[in-house]
Design a protein around this motif. Structure first.
Motif: not given
Lengths: 127, 127
Positions: A38-55
């Motif tokens: 749809g109108d989302d970019v979906v990005i898989p990431t580890g649940l404990g990752s810095k990316m998940a925390a930062g986003s």
């Protein structure tokens, strides 16, 4: 500058981009595999990752490009928008059906869903 | 995680990365050609560019990677540090000798010099 339709088309031709987020009040960038939904970019990431925390909930930038070093031609598309972290098992399973693997292997993962609010791009033609 | 020497070596093997900066209080990412000079990443950019405006003195993130889509292996190195804009004609001429062309063609250019303060990287091996 590329129009929105062309940006969207180009986003559909690649599978790895780069995401900018904040870590400890500092900007950082990481590669990220992705898909469009749809109108989302979906990005898989580890649940404990810095990316998940930062986003989580933050406004993020995501960029995809292609570049020919010899010809010095290419394109770049940047997406900016608010993000949410998808961790609900049912929603994660639905996104897993897109077949996108996290760039960094991880045991448990969710998805960052970045809503495509501002999309811009440009093409570089040979000088 | 890769050690500093290996990150530095990998940075020397590529010539295009991505830079994150702020534009109108929003994060954004653009491709950028670069070279290493001492402890700086130097990035040519148009003097009137958004990148130049967004990076003047700010702490920036710059990332370089390689990824094999088939093997799902690769590496990524991220550099974070304070930046300065080099516009002095003598200094610009000295950096021009590095032979790096701006990713976006431009008539007048300077350089963003990003001091490599925090360097980190990782290698992705086949799952």
């Amino acid at each position: 500058m590329l129009d929105g339709a062309e940006c969207r088309r180009l986003l559909g031709t690649a599978s790895v981009g780069r995401i900018a987020f904040t870590e400890g009040a500092m900007p950082t960038i990481q590669p990220a595999s992705y898909a469009l939904r749809g109108d989302d970019v979906v990005i898989p990431t580890g649940l404990g990752s810095k990316m998940a925390a930062g986003s989580r909930g933050a406004v993020l930038a995501f960029e995809v490009d292609e570049y020919d070093l010899v010809e010095r031609t290419g394109w770049s598309v940047t997406v900016i928008g608010p993000s949410r972290l998808v961790i609900d098992p049912g929603q994660v399973a639905a996104l897993d059906a897109l077949g996108v693997h996290p760039w960094l292997p991880t045991t448990t993962h969710g998805y960052i869903a970045l809503h495509m609010t501002v999309v811009s791009g440009r093409r570089i033609t040979s000088p």
